[in-house]
Design a protein around this motif. Structure first.
Motif, short mmCIF file in Angstrom:
data_model
loop_
_atom_site.label_atom_id
_atom_site.label_comp_id
_atom_site.label_asym_id
_atom_site.label_seq_id
_atom_site.Cartn_x
_atom_site.Cartn_y
_atom_site.Cartn_z
N ARG A 286 8.89 0.34 12.25
CA ARG A 286 8.39 -1.03 12.09
C ARG A 286 9.49 -1.95 11.55
O ARG A 286 9.66 -3.09 12.02
CB ARG A 286 7.18 -1.01 11.17
N ALA A 287 10.24 -1.47 10.57
CA ALA A 287 11.31 -2.29 9.98
C ALA A 287 12.46 -2.47 10.96
O ALA A 287 13.12 -3.52 10.97
CB ALA A 287 11.81 -1.64 8.69
N ALA B 166 11.49 -5.21 13.15
CA ALA B 166 11.49 -6.50 12.46
C ALA B 166 12.88 -7.13 12.38
O ALA B 166 13.00 -8.32 12.06
CB ALA B 166 10.93 -6.33 11.05
N GLU C 238 14.08 -11.21 12.00
CA GLU C 238 14.76 -11.55 10.75
C GLU C 238 16.06 -12.30 11.03
O GLU C 238 16.39 -13.28 10.36
CB GLU C 238 15.05 -10.29 9.94
N ASP D 117 10.66 -14.20 10.99
CA ASP D 117 10.00 -12.99 10.50
C ASP D 117 8.72 -13.30 9.74
O ASP D 117 8.50 -12.82 8.63
CB ASP D 117 10.96 -12.18 9.63
N PRO E 256 4.21 -14.17 10.03
CA PRO E 256 3.00 -13.45 10.46
C PRO E 256 2.95 -13.18 11.96
O PRO E 256 2.48 -12.13 12.39
CB PRO E 256 1.86 -14.38 10.02
N ALA F 158 5.45 -12.66 13.98
CA ALA F 158 6.35 -11.55 14.28
C ALA F 158 5.70 -10.22 13.90
O ALA F 158 5.79 -9.24 14.65
CB ALA F 158 7.68 -11.72 13.55
N ARG F 159 5.04 -10.19 12.75
CA ARG F 159 4.39 -8.95 12.32
C ARG F 159 3.26 -8.57 13.28
O ARG F 159 3.06 -7.39 13.61
CB ARG F 159 3.89 -9.09 10.90
N LYS F 160 2.53 -9.56 13.77
CA LYS F 160 1.47 -9.31 14.75
C LYS F 160 2.07 -8.78 16.06
O LYS F 160 1.53 -7.85 16.68
CB LYS F 160 0.70 -10.60 15.00
N ARG F 161 3.19 -9.37 16.47
CA ARG F 161 3.86 -8.93 17.69
C ARG F 161 4.35 -7.49 17.55
O ARG F 161 4.23 -6.69 18.49
CB ARG F 161 5.05 -9.86 17.96
N ILE F 162 4.86 -7.12 16.39
CA ILE F 162 5.34 -5.76 16.15
C ILE F 162 4.19 -4.77 16.32
O ILE F 162 4.34 -3.74 16.99
CB ILE F 162 5.98 -5.65 14.76
N GLU F 163 3.05 -5.06 15.74
CA GLU F 163 1.92 -4.14 15.84
C GLU F 163 1.45 -4.03 17.29
O GLU F 163 1.09 -2.94 17.75
CB GLU F 163 0.78 -4.61 14.93
#
Length: 222
Positions: free
Chosen positions: A64-65, A68, A72, A77, A79, A81-86
């Protein structure tokens, strides 16, 4: 892009990525009416993703990192981006391994992670440099089918370098055959086959005829 070793395939890909710069001429993306941009422009926009033969996941960061990192670097980086990662973890089948370090993953899983990282900023252009070269034959075939699925989901334009004629014929709309001494394009071959291409395409007579044609072109280029 296919061609003998030393013909400049990876160099051309690095030029397109903006990692190297041409001695002459320019590389631009887009139309010819002035609405175009350079590799540096695309990188700053996060519109260019790249995956290499070595997955190149940072060993001290979990999956996950690692994913990210591109957001970054371009300052996105948040919310979204975090949604896209999941979402991408689920797309590549790593939804249960986001917290795993690369050392705990198989080679195929690391390549899935590298592809997801390349897609995390919604790139317009996806560059792939022998992404499955380090994998065994069975896993490569599996990953080729997976790449087709992931690429169709992404909507990006993809440019891939490979030594695998079968990979090129299965995945490509257009195969660019390069020769060396000097490095040059000697032929382009269209693959007019509907998508998604099933696993059975690997045994289709048309598939083998195209592979034989590419092999003859490569023999003449060496």
């Amino acid at each position: 892009m296919v061609g003998p070793s030393g013909c400049g395939k990876s160099t051309l890909l690095r030029l397109v990525a903006g990692l190297d710069h041409p001695d002459e001429g320019t590389i631009r993306f887009g139309s010819h009416d002035g609405d175009s941009c350079t590799p540096d422009d695309l990188r700053r926009q996060g519109a260019l993703g790249m995956a290499f033969q070595d997955a190149a996941l940072l060993p001290w960061r979990d999956v996950r990192a690692n994913m990210a990192l591109p957001p970054e670097l371009i300052g996105r980086d948040g919310p979204q981006a975090r949604k896209r990662i999941e979402s991408l973890l689920a797309l590549v089948g790593l939804q249960n391994f986001g917290g795993a370090l690369p050392a705990a993953l198989s080679g195929g899983m690391c390549q899935h992670g590298a592809l997801a990282r390349a897609l995390v900023t919604h790139p317009r252009i996806l560059l792939l440099d022998e992404p499955f070269g380090a994998l065994d034959f069975v896993l490569r075939r599996e990953m080729v089918r997976e790449l087709q699925r992931i690429w169709l989901e992404s909507g990006a334009t993809a440019l891939m370098v490979t030594h695998g004629i079968d990979e090129a014929v299965f995945l490509a709309d257009t195969i660019v055959v390069m020769g060396r001494d000097p490095g040059r394009i000697i032929a382009t071959v269209e693959v007019d086959v509907p998508r998604p291409r099933p696993a059975g395409f690997f045994v289709d007579p048309f598939f083998h005829a195209l592979c034989d044609r590419i092999e003859r072109l490569l023999e003449s280029a060496s």
